[in-house]
Write a protein that holds these residues in place. Sequence first.
Motif, PDB file in Angstrom:
ATOM      1  N   VAL A 209       0.763  -0.991  -0.178  1.00  0.00           N
ATOM      2  CA  VAL A 209       0.040   0.021   0.070  1.00  0.00           C
ATOM      3  C   VAL A 209       0.830   1.189  -0.092  1.00  0.00           C
ATOM      4  CG1 VAL A 209      -1.380   1.481   1.488  1.00  0.00           C
ATOM      5  CG2 VAL A 209      -1.841  -1.072   1.195  1.00  0.00           C
ATOM      6  N   SER A 210       1.968   1.295   0.890  1.00  0.00           N
ATOM      7  CA  SER A 210       2.786   2.198   0.902  1.00  0.00           C
ATOM      8  C   SER A 210       3.554   2.834  -0.425  1.00  0.00           C
ATOM      9  CB  SER A 210       3.935   2.212   1.916  1.00  0.00           C
ATOM     10  OG  SER A 210       3.289   1.986   3.379  1.00  0.00           O
ATOM     11  N   VAL A 211       3.910   1.728  -1.111  1.00  0.00           N
ATOM     12  CA  VAL A 211       4.932   1.761  -2.350  1.00  0.00           C
ATOM     13  C   VAL A 211       3.626   2.274  -3.325  1.00  0.00           C
ATOM     14  CG1 VAL A 211       6.014   0.710  -4.197  1.00  0.00           C
ATOM     15  CG2 VAL A 211       6.614   0.332  -1.730  1.00  0.00           C
ATOM     16  N   PHE A 212       2.419   1.687  -3.424  1.00  0.00           N
ATOM     17  CA  PHE A 212       1.705   2.010  -4.279  1.00  0.00           C
ATOM     18  C   PHE A 212       1.244   3.600  -4.142  1.00  0.00           C
ATOM     19  CE2 PHE A 212      -2.627   2.464  -6.299  1.00  0.00           C
ATOM     20  CZ  PHE A 212      -2.455   1.663  -7.584  1.00  0.00           C
ATOM     21  N   LYS A 213       0.939   3.803  -2.988  1.00  0.00           N
ATOM     22  CA  LYS A 213       0.639   5.420  -2.788  1.00  0.00           C
ATOM     23  C   LYS A 213       1.611   6.327  -3.148  1.00  0.00           C
ATOM     24  CE  LYS A 213      -0.998   8.571   0.665  1.00  0.00           C
ATOM     25  NZ  LYS A 213       0.006   9.691   0.309  1.00  0.00           N
ATOM     26  N   ALA A 214       2.887   5.961  -2.881  1.00  0.00           N
ATOM     27  CA  ALA A 214       3.874   6.959  -3.001  1.00  0.00           C
ATOM     28  C   ALA A 214       4.374   7.001  -4.528  1.00  0.00           C
ATOM     29  CB  ALA A 214       5.483   6.371  -2.510  1.00  0.00           C
ATOM     30  N   VAL A 215       4.222   5.837  -5.201  1.00  0.00           N
ATOM     31  CA  VAL A 215       4.841   5.984  -6.506  1.00  0.00           C
ATOM     32  C   VAL A 215       3.572   6.221  -7.568  1.00  0.00           C
ATOM     33  CG1 VAL A 215       5.862   4.345  -8.536  1.00  0.00           C
ATOM     34  CG2 VAL A 215       6.629   4.249  -6.308  1.00  0.00           C
ATOM     35  N   TYR A 216       2.512   5.385  -7.425  1.00  0.00           N
ATOM     36  CA  TYR A 216       1.635   5.607  -8.320  1.00  0.00           C
ATOM     37  C   TYR A 216       0.307   6.618  -8.082  1.00  0.00           C
ATOM     38  CZ  TYR A 216       3.756   1.234  -9.813  1.00  0.00           C
ATOM     39  OH  TYR A 216       4.933   0.551 -10.114  1.00  0.00           O
ATOM     40  N   ILE A 217       0.309   7.127  -6.977  1.00  0.00           N
ATOM     41  CA  ILE A 217      -0.595   8.098  -6.227  1.00  0.00           C
ATOM     42  C   ILE A 217       0.063   9.297  -6.268  1.00  0.00           C
ATOM     43  CG2 ILE A 217      -2.533   8.877  -4.987  1.00  0.00           C
ATOM     44  CD1 ILE A 217      -3.074   5.823  -4.321  1.00  0.00           C
ATOM     45  N   ASP A 218       1.111   9.578  -5.368  1.00  0.00           N
ATOM     46  CA  ASP A 218       1.538  10.690  -5.403  1.00  0.00           C
ATOM     47  C   ASP A 218       2.784  10.962  -6.512  1.00  0.00           C
ATOM     48  OD1 ASP A 218       0.390  10.483  -2.853  1.00  0.00           O
ATOM     49  OD2 ASP A 218       1.738  10.058  -1.712  1.00  0.00           O
ATOM     50  N   LYS A 219       3.238  10.013  -7.030  1.00  0.00           N
ATOM     51  CA  LYS A 219       3.935  10.401  -8.178  1.00  0.00           C
ATOM     52  C   LYS A 219       5.300  10.542  -7.926  1.00  0.00           C
ATOM     53  CE  LYS A 219       0.843   9.496 -11.448  1.00  0.00           C
ATOM     54  NZ  LYS A 219       0.662   8.133 -12.277  1.00  0.00           N
ATOM     55  N   ARG A 220       5.861  10.157  -6.428  1.00  0.00           N
ATOM     56  CA  ARG A 220       7.254  10.687  -6.024  1.00  0.00           C
ATOM     57  C   ARG A 220       8.242   9.657  -6.638  1.00  0.00           C
ATOM     58  NH1 ARG A 220       6.747  10.245   0.143  1.00  0.00           N
ATOM     59  NH2 ARG A 220       8.582  11.251   0.070  1.00  0.00           N
ATOM     60  N   GLU A 221       9.476  10.431  -6.944  1.00  0.00           N
ATOM     61  CA  GLU A 221      10.707   9.622  -7.351  1.00  0.00           C
ATOM     62  C   GLU A 221      11.547   9.433  -6.312  1.00  0.00           C
ATOM     63  OE1 GLU A 221      12.356  11.582 -10.775  1.00  0.00           O
ATOM     64  OE2 GLU A 221      10.518  11.573 -11.908  1.00  0.00           O
ATOM     65  N   LEU A 222      11.395   8.098  -5.410  1.00  0.00           N
ATOM     66  CA  LEU A 222      12.594   7.898  -4.643  1.00  0.00           C
ATOM     67  C   LEU A 222      13.244   6.582  -4.645  1.00  0.00           C
ATOM     68  CD1 LEU A 222       9.608   8.155  -2.047  1.00  0.00           C
ATOM     69  CD2 LEU A 222      11.513   9.855  -2.270  1.00  0.00           C
ATOM     70  N   LYS A 223      14.534   6.221  -3.896  1.00  0.00           N
ATOM     71  CA  LYS A 223      15.106   5.125  -4.088  1.00  0.00           C
ATOM     72  C   LYS A 223      14.253   4.211  -3.087  1.00  0.00           C
ATOM     73  CE  LYS A 223      18.589   6.008  -6.655  1.00  0.00           C
ATOM     74  NZ  LYS A 223      18.155   7.442  -7.285  1.00  0.00           N
ATOM     75  N   CYS A 224      14.433   2.871  -3.345  1.00  0.00           N
ATOM     76  CA  CYS A 224      13.859   1.876  -2.773  1.00  0.00           C
ATOM     77  C   CYS A 224      14.474   1.451  -1.818  1.00  0.00           C
ATOM     78  CB  CYS A 224      13.485   0.841  -3.506  1.00  0.00           C
ATOM     79  SG  CYS A 224      12.743  -0.933  -3.011  1.00  0.00           S
ATOM     80  N   ALA A 225      14.461   1.157  -0.553  1.00  0.00           N
ATOM     81  CA  ALA A 225      14.984   0.501   0.565  1.00  0.00           C
ATOM     82  C   ALA A 225      15.332  -1.145   0.635  1.00  0.00           C
ATOM     83  CB  ALA A 225      14.460   0.945   1.956  1.00  0.00           C
ATOM     84  N   CYS A 226      14.658  -1.473  -0.472  1.00  0.00           N
ATOM     85  CA  CYS A 226      14.220  -3.224  -0.446  1.00  0.00           C
ATOM     86  C   CYS A 226      15.609  -3.817  -0.274  1.00  0.00           C
ATOM     87  CB  CYS A 226      13.720  -3.433  -1.703  1.00  0.00           C
ATOM     88  SG  CYS A 226      14.404  -2.765  -3.245  1.00  0.00           S
ATOM     89  N   VAL A 227      16.732  -3.119  -0.759  1.00  0.00           N
ATOM     90  CA  VAL A 227      17.877  -3.792  -0.799  1.00  0.00           C
ATOM     91  C   VAL A 227      18.948  -3.013   0.210  1.00  0.00           C
ATOM     92  CG1 VAL A 227      17.946  -4.970  -2.942  1.00  0.00           C
ATOM     93  CG2 VAL A 227      18.735  -2.755  -3.031  1.00  0.00           C
TER      94      VAL A 227
END
Length: 256
Positions: A209-227
Amino acid sequence: MKDTIETEPQGQPAGRKATLYRMVMDKHLCPYGLKSKALLERKGFDVEDHPLTTREQTEAFKREHGVETTPQAFIGRERIGGYSELRAHFGNPLPEEGATSYKPVIAIFGTAFAMALAFSWAALGAIAIIPVIEWFIAIAMVMLGIQKLQDVESFSTMFLNYDLLAQREPRYGYVYPYAETGAGLLMIAGTLLWIAIPVALFIGTIGAVSVFKAVYIDKRELKCACVGGSSRVPLGFVSLTENVMMVAMALWMLFT
């Protein structure tokens, strides 16, 4: 303007002679010097190697040629530079610092899948599709968790940029790596699933939910903390996939 140096003895074909100056000391063997020498040799050059064996010799060389670092490679009469410049000279420059890279994710998922195949063969004597998929997801969870556990502080800082729960309760960013790794280990072992399933379902759902909101709703360009906290992977499909895989695994184990 690049320096020039006399490096071609008589009879040596032009363009196939290289001269390299690199640090080779008792307490310091320059790795970039070794890389430069190996690269030149792979490209078919006859390398005239000049080890700089003392600090004084190294500093004198740098003053003479007006350079700040070693190694320094010369091809024919032209100074090319250090290892990075050599790579660029041969058309294969090093990535820029901070540039986007999916290599860590490819390495993790590729290795996780290979390990899942190995587990299946070792445990079952065959490649069984369903167990391979289960092991793949669980192993990937553990490997991704390890990346975060290397520097939990950096991970939690990057995680706060987009995770909705961590933004409300920052301590969640410190718990997440242990929760992901622990749930993955329990799923690999096939034990204590009453703990692993709800943990994976919870963190996976919040994450998706957090990723979907940040990327696809808020259109923010961020680095992923996944790795981990030093990640150069863009936030988006990869992180969303990580979380969806956890949710899918949890639901699969819950109903089977």
